[in-house]
Design a protein around this motif. Structure first.
Motif, PDB file in Angstrom:
ATOM      1  N   ASN A 112      35.970 -47.368  78.225  1.00  0.00           N
ATOM      2  CA  ASN A 112      35.790 -46.060  77.976  1.00  0.00           C
ATOM      3  C   ASN A 112      34.668 -45.172  78.326  1.00  0.00           C
ATOM      4  O   ASN A 112      34.603 -44.030  79.014  1.00  0.00           O
ATOM      5  CB  ASN A 112      36.057 -45.828  76.255  1.00  0.00           C
ATOM      6  CG  ASN A 112      37.258 -46.357  75.689  1.00  0.00           C
ATOM      7  OD1 ASN A 112      38.617 -46.010  76.915  1.00  0.00           O
ATOM      8  ND2 ASN A 112      37.758 -46.788  74.631  1.00  0.00           N
ATOM      9  N   ARG A 117      34.383 -42.519  81.562  1.00  0.00           N
ATOM     10  CA  ARG A 117      34.093 -41.100  81.582  1.00  0.00           C
ATOM     11  C   ARG A 117      32.867 -40.819  82.380  1.00  0.00           C
ATOM     12  O   ARG A 117      32.796 -39.588  82.778  1.00  0.00           O
ATOM     13  CB  ARG A 117      33.740 -41.069  80.051  1.00  0.00           C
ATOM     14  CG  ARG A 117      35.021 -40.992  79.035  1.00  0.00           C
ATOM     15  CD  ARG A 117      34.601 -40.579  77.330  1.00  0.00           C
ATOM     16  NE  ARG A 117      35.890 -40.523  76.759  1.00  0.00           N
ATOM     17  CZ  ARG A 117      36.704 -39.631  76.614  1.00  0.00           C
ATOM     18  NH1 ARG A 117      36.330 -38.524  77.058  1.00  0.00           N
ATOM     19  NH2 ARG A 117      37.582 -39.620  75.977  1.00  0.00           N
ATOM     20  N   THR A 172      43.130 -46.013  79.143  1.00  0.00           N
ATOM     21  CA  THR A 172      42.677 -47.440  79.378  1.00  0.00           C
ATOM     22  C   THR A 172      43.626 -48.501  78.620  1.00  0.00           C
ATOM     23  O   THR A 172      44.057 -48.106  77.613  1.00  0.00           O
ATOM     24  CB  THR A 172      41.248 -47.497  78.724  1.00  0.00           C
ATOM     25  OG1 THR A 172      41.417 -46.974  77.259  1.00  0.00           O
ATOM     26  CG2 THR A 172      40.491 -46.585  79.430  1.00  0.00           C
ATOM     27  N   ALA A 205      41.310 -48.962  83.710  1.00  0.00           N
ATOM     28  CA  ALA A 205      40.730 -47.644  83.209  1.00  0.00           C
ATOM     29  C   ALA A 205      40.972 -46.651  84.130  1.00  0.00           C
ATOM     30  O   ALA A 205      40.584 -46.954  85.272  1.00  0.00           O
ATOM     31  CB  ALA A 205      39.281 -47.910  82.672  1.00  0.00           C
TER      32      ALA A 205
END
Length: 622
Positions: free
Chosen positions: A20, A24, A42, A47
């Protein structure tokens, strides 16, 4: 218009929280492609990240988006212009229910319904990733002409993919390294002409290709190859009418948006034709300081006649040189097409007023618009009559002089397959190797790159041979790369109505005599514009975008920028800087024209400094 990022990692290589965090950060590095929103998906395998520039269905259409059966997840960059027709087909034939008004949902459900053959059903520009949650496979595809980019790499157990290479910098498994095999070729072509980019082990998915990744094996296949089906019996008036109708219809499709669509406008026929059909409220033009090339006056006159608004940007020498490092950053790879810099400023000005613009890219490659297409038949005769040793003596005597007529003799010194690489030939093999340090010298010749394309085009006349090469090398790797990267750097969607499959269907049958002759390029295309453009626009010769670098570089303060760059320690790692300084001295003294060669080196060094030396700059640009 948007951007996506993503990766698949070996089981257990990364925790869920690590995934995660990484996805990002990858998305943050391409925020310029989509400042309006973000989204992530995800699971134990994949992802996915997405940055959105909202154009269609502003309230909905968020990505990543899941299919109606819950099995597939998509991230998509581009526009499917015939999505309403495809949606109706799915509703009528399969009773499908849609949750949004977006083209993303239509694209996904079309792929789910029809599989690989859906790729030939799309009318638009696209690159996308679809994740199959059941089989744990990744499917990626890129549009037929290479309008939208898609990059991928596999390093340390992670398979990564993104709309821009810079996103990979945020992944801990990504190893940053210069591709030694690409540097010499870049010095010849002014861009990287091979699938492997200037970053070692990072590849671009080529136009008209898709891939399937199953967690171990990557399978890359072609689904489209531009082929000419020349109709020698075609009537020219009929051909001109077909061109007009195809372009008019394509412009109609390219205007589809829930936001205002503007247009870039030069003084030439390509963008003027689009503007005259579309009649956008706002048009945008660019030029240089007084005394140099400026398309503004012609654009302003044209818009006054059509009662349209034209905004104009003037780029100074100082503006140009200050922007070069930023342009190299946004380009991902070193890119030495001088026009990328004014295009960056033009896109910035347009983005202050609209979210979408139309532009004229592709008309030259589709309809025979380059000056290098002139005299192909005459060139064949010249090469048959004059022995090769004599041709080489003549070419050597001409040297660097840029004189009409003499250029024809230089271009036809060797056979087409030995001399033509596209619209920019910066350095030959010997010159490129002469300035490279031993570590970067290469026996790979530009002919090794062009030969496979000439072999595929061997059945065509010389004009179509050149056009075929340009369609496969110059157009996606130079023209469309800078169009996508410079517009998206400014969060602007750029649409190209000429690069449409229905326009291609018309252009691909045109015989040589309808493309160029000894007097004019884009012969029948120009004829097709007569009913809507003033005569002076129809007959105006192509100017390209003549950046006055040759003159600027003779000013000490700009020549000193190059000298300072050549002094930096990393410059000496790649180049014999003594030779570069000799070239610069000769150029400044007016003895020889070396500005293109020098800028190609300078652009590479700016790129290297941004990505490998002063990495804080990459943070500042985001």
């Amino acid at each position: 218009m948007c951007g996506f990022v993503g990766f698949v990692s070996d089981s257990g290589a990364l925790t869920g929280s690590e995934k995660n965090n990484i996805i990002r950060k990858m998305g943050d590095l391409i925020v310029h492609r989509g400042p309006d929103g973000e989204g992530f998906y995800t699971d134990d395998t994949v992802a996915l990240g997405f940055r959105r520039l909202s154009i269609i269905d502003l309230q909905n259409g968020a990505q990543p988006m899941t299919s109606s059966n819950g099995r597939y997840v998509i991230t998509f960059n581009g526009e499917i212009y015939n999505y309403k027709e495809l949606r109706s087909k799915l509703e009528n034939e399969y009773s499908m229910k849609f949750k949004t008004e977006s083209d993303t949902e239509v694209l996904l459900e079309t792929i789910v319904t029809y599989g690989m053959k859906a790729l030939s059903m799309f009318r638009g520009m696209f690159s996308f990733i679809i994740y199959d949650k059941k089989e744990k496979k990744i499917f990626g595809a890129r549009d037929p002409f290479g309008i939208k980019p898609l990059y991928y790499t596999k390093m340390q157990g992670s398979f990564m993919f993104a709309s821009e290479i810079k996103a990979f910098l945020a992944h801990p498994h990504f190893k940053k390294e210069v591709n030694k095999d690409a540097l010499k070729l870049y010095l010849t072509f002014q861009y990287t002409p091979i699938a492997e980019t200037m970053f070692k082990d990072v590849f671009k998915l080529e136009p008209g290709h898709f891939f399937i990744y199953d967690g171990e094996k990557l399978d890359v296949r072609s689904y489209f190859n531009p082929e000419y089906k020349i109709d020698k019996k075609l009537n020219e008036n009929e051909a001109a009418l077909k061109i007009f109708d195809a372009v008019k219809e394509s412009v109609k499709y390219h205007k589809i948006a829930d936001v205002e669509v503007g247009s870039f406008l030069s003084g030439g026929a390509d963008s003027s034709f689009i503007t005259a059909i579309a009649r956008p409220e706002n048009t945008f033009s660019v030029g240089f300081a007084p005394g140099f090339f400026d398309e503004g006056p012609e654009a302003a006159e044209f818009c006054e006649n059509l009662q349209l608004k034209n905004l104009h940007k003037e780029v100074s020498a100082e503006d140009f040189f200050e922007a070069v490092p930023k342009v190299q950053y946004y380009s991902d790879e070193p890119h030495a097409n001088l026009s990328a810099v004014p295009l960056y400023f033009l896109s910035g000005m347009a983005a202050e007023n609209v979210k979408v613009v139309m532009s004229g890219e592709g008309a030259d490659e589709f309809f025979g618009g380059y000056e290098t297409y002139h005299g192909c038949t005459l060139g064949t005769v010249y090469r048959k009559i004059v022995p090769k040793p004599i041709r080489h003596i003549i070419s050597k005597g001409i040297g660097d002089r840029d004189i009409k007529g003499l250029n024809f003799l230089k271009r036809n010194t060797d056979r087409l397959t030995e001399s033509y690489i596209g619209q920019a030939f910066i350095m030959n093999d010997d010159d490129a190797n002469s300035i490279l340090k031993d570590k970067y010298k290469s026996s790979i010749s530009f002919k090794d790159i062009t030969r496979p394309y000439f072999e595929k085009a061997e059945m065509y006349d010389e004009v179509h041979k050149k056009m075929y090469l340009d369609m496969n090398l110059w157009l996606p790797n130079d023209i469309l790369l800078k169009a996508d990267k410079m517009s998206m750097a400014n969060s602007l969607e750029l649409r190209v109505p000429y690069l449409d499959k229905e326009v291609w269907a018309v252009s691909s049958v045109l015989p040589e005599k309808y493309l160029v002759n000894r007097e004019v390029t884009k012969k029948t295309f120009r004829k097709s514009t007569e009913k809507i453009l003033p005569k002076e626009w129809v007959t105006r010769k192509k100017k390209g975008f003549p950046v006055p670098l040759a003159k600027w570089l003779k000013e000490q303060k700009y020549a000193d920028r190059f000298r300072e760059m050549f002094k930096k320690p990393f410059a000496k790692e790649f180049f014999d800087t003594d030779i570069l300084n000799e070239w610069l001295d000769e150029h400044c003294a007016g003895k020889r024209m070396f500005h293109r060669q020098l800028y190609t080196v300078y652009a590479f060094l700016c790129w290297y400094e941004v990505y490998f030396v002063d990495t804080d700059i990459t943070v500042a640009y985001n």
